[in-house]
Design an enzyme around this catalytic site. Sequence first.
Site, mmCIF file in Angstrom:
data_model
loop_
_atom_site.group_PDB
_atom_site.id
_atom_site.type_symbol
_atom_site.label_atom_id
_atom_site.label_comp_id
_atom_site.label_asym_id
_atom_site.label_seq_id
_atom_site.Cartn_x
_atom_site.Cartn_y
_atom_site.Cartn_z
ATOM 1 N N ASN A 7 0.891 -1.429 -0.180
ATOM 2 C CA ASN A 7 -0.068 0.050 -0.044
ATOM 3 C C ASN A 7 0.955 1.206 0.027
ATOM 4 O O ASN A 7 1.415 1.753 1.052
ATOM 5 C CB ASN A 7 -0.801 -0.011 1.201
ATOM 6 C CG ASN A 7 -1.785 1.158 1.350
ATOM 7 O OD1 ASN A 7 -1.905 1.952 0.365
ATOM 8 N ND2 ASN A 7 -2.647 1.019 2.121
ATOM 9 N N ARG A 90 -2.356 -2.174 -3.555
ATOM 10 C CA ARG A 90 -3.675 -1.409 -3.324
ATOM 11 C C ARG A 90 -3.672 -0.163 -4.220
ATOM 12 O O ARG A 90 -2.618 0.464 -4.187
ATOM 13 C CB ARG A 90 -3.787 -1.035 -1.934
ATOM 14 C CG ARG A 90 -4.997 -0.204 -1.665
ATOM 15 C CD ARG A 90 -5.238 0.149 -0.190
ATOM 16 N NE ARG A 90 -6.433 0.775 0.235
ATOM 17 C CZ ARG A 90 -6.758 1.310 1.306
ATOM 18 N NH1 ARG A 90 -5.794 1.046 2.421
ATOM 19 N NH2 ARG A 90 -7.968 2.067 1.369
ATOM 20 N N HIS A 179 -12.738 2.591 0.003
ATOM 21 C CA HIS A 179 -12.903 1.529 0.991
ATOM 22 C C HIS A 179 -13.900 0.225 0.171
ATOM 23 O O HIS A 179 -14.288 -0.391 1.029
ATOM 24 C CB HIS A 179 -13.510 1.888 2.177
ATOM 25 C CG HIS A 179 -12.785 3.001 2.918
ATOM 26 N ND1 HIS A 179 -13.588 3.971 3.587
ATOM 27 C CD2 HIS A 179 -11.728 3.252 3.296
ATOM 28 C CE1 HIS A 179 -13.052 4.637 4.338
ATOM 29 N NE2 HIS A 179 -11.735 4.171 3.881
ATOM 30 N N ARG A 241 -11.393 14.982 7.581
ATOM 31 C CA ARG A 241 -12.022 15.480 6.364
ATOM 32 C C ARG A 241 -13.617 16.085 6.688
ATOM 33 O O ARG A 241 -14.358 15.064 7.811
ATOM 34 C CB ARG A 241 -12.355 14.185 5.615
ATOM 35 C CG ARG A 241 -11.011 14.215 4.459
ATOM 36 C CD ARG A 241 -10.697 12.689 3.666
ATOM 37 N NE ARG A 241 -9.863 11.799 4.248
ATOM 38 C CZ ARG A 241 -9.992 10.436 3.885
ATOM 39 N NH1 ARG A 241 -11.018 10.174 3.282
ATOM 40 N NH2 ARG A 241 -8.837 9.795 4.235
ATOM 41 N N GLU A 383 -8.168 -5.651 4.905
ATOM 42 C CA GLU A 383 -8.051 -5.499 3.445
ATOM 43 C C GLU A 383 -6.769 -6.094 3.040
ATOM 44 O O GLU A 383 -6.905 -6.526 1.719
ATOM 45 C CB GLU A 383 -7.980 -3.803 3.438
ATOM 46 C CG GLU A 383 -9.142 -2.959 3.371
ATOM 47 C CD GLU A 383 -9.080 -1.336 3.737
ATOM 48 O OE1 GLU A 383 -8.622 -1.154 4.976
ATOM 49 O OE2 GLU A 383 -9.507 -0.806 2.881
#
Length: 397
Positions: A7, A90, A179, A241, A383
């Site tokens: 990742n 990813r 996601h 965010r 993940e």
Amino acid sequence: MNILIINAGSSSLKYQLIDMQDESVRAKGQVERIGIEGSNLKQKVGGLEYQIIAPMKNHIEAIEHMLKALTDSEKGAVKSMDEIGAVGHRVLHGGADFTKSMIIDDKVMDAIRACIPLGPLHNPANIMGIEACQKVMPNTPMVAVFDTAFHQTMPAESYLYGIPMEYYERLKIRRYGFHGTSHRYVSKRAADFLGVDAQKGYRMITCHLGNGSSICAVKDGKCFDTSMGLTPLEGVLMGTRSGSVDPAALQFIMNSDNISVDEMLTILNKKSGLLGISGKSSDMRDIDRMADEGDERCIMARNILVHTIKKFVGAYAAEMGGVDAIVFTAGIGENNNALRERIMDGFEYLGAKLDKEKNKGRGEMIISTDDSKVKILVIPTNEELAIARDTLALVSK
Ligand code: ADP
């Protein structure tokens, strides 16, 4: 087969080596400050910790150090690179081109590059990670797993914005959602755990609540709607965010304070959310602690978070004509039982009854009462494992 999961961020790189025979994690590590002074790598293999601080000018040097760490004779996980059968990467944005994970070839790389305008912060870093691996391990097959892929089944009424169609047609402006690997993994796992056939008329709402948060409506095992949009900025309130805001409010702020679009976006991405409201922290543990001590702004931040999540859960139940299961996952969703209780409070009308005692448990579990029509669950996300499974499936073909 051992599969390496990568990742890559702009200045960091997280990795895991997974033995697919028993899906165990053989090594886990991260490189930080790539291209900046103080580059360092930390790795854990069982109880052994490997740590170095060394200059790493770019992702190639970071990956060389990672391979050195993985094959270290004392603290490594494998004897040589030959024991790494494939690499799963990813990738944040796959646009509308990718509905599933792909073996990486030149055509796939071109398509990932074409998505840079849609994911300007992440895709260039993901590409650097892939290219660095290809240089250092040219004979190892690589797979790209996209955060957006699971959401490609959304109907047009879920993914189109109410703006002139030409922007969709000309610039591909639409909701993509993120996601996806997590929502796919936990929705599938929840269905298996409940022993239901999720492919036929089953309606699930998955809540991935971490630093970044998104909610997903999963109907018949497929994504029907999701809260993040063209970018991961839209939707519920997050750590730093903002989630959804009236765009005209931004024009107001930019005109009044004479700030640029880029500055405004930095504020929305990095200085808003829990951090912006509380003025103190983006981490939910800090917010909870200070809210419990009576800090008004932290109480407000927590209330807004709960409120926006409830709004999406209610909306998605309405969109799907009801809901059969609600699933919580990621850092906050898996660990913060008090927040789960706040979110589920008031959903009894929908047939969702939380069992407050069960809700205090840990790990994979059902937290609704036995007579609750809607099942409520906690499913820890994974993940990396989802990426590893996709990678194995593709390279075994
Ligand atoms: P990311 O989105 O970066 O992967 P996480 O999924 O780890 O992040 O979520 C981070 C959030 O989860 C933080 O707000 C943090 O407070 C919360 N969190 C993580 N672990 C725990 C824990 N053990 N107990 C309570 N909250 C936690």
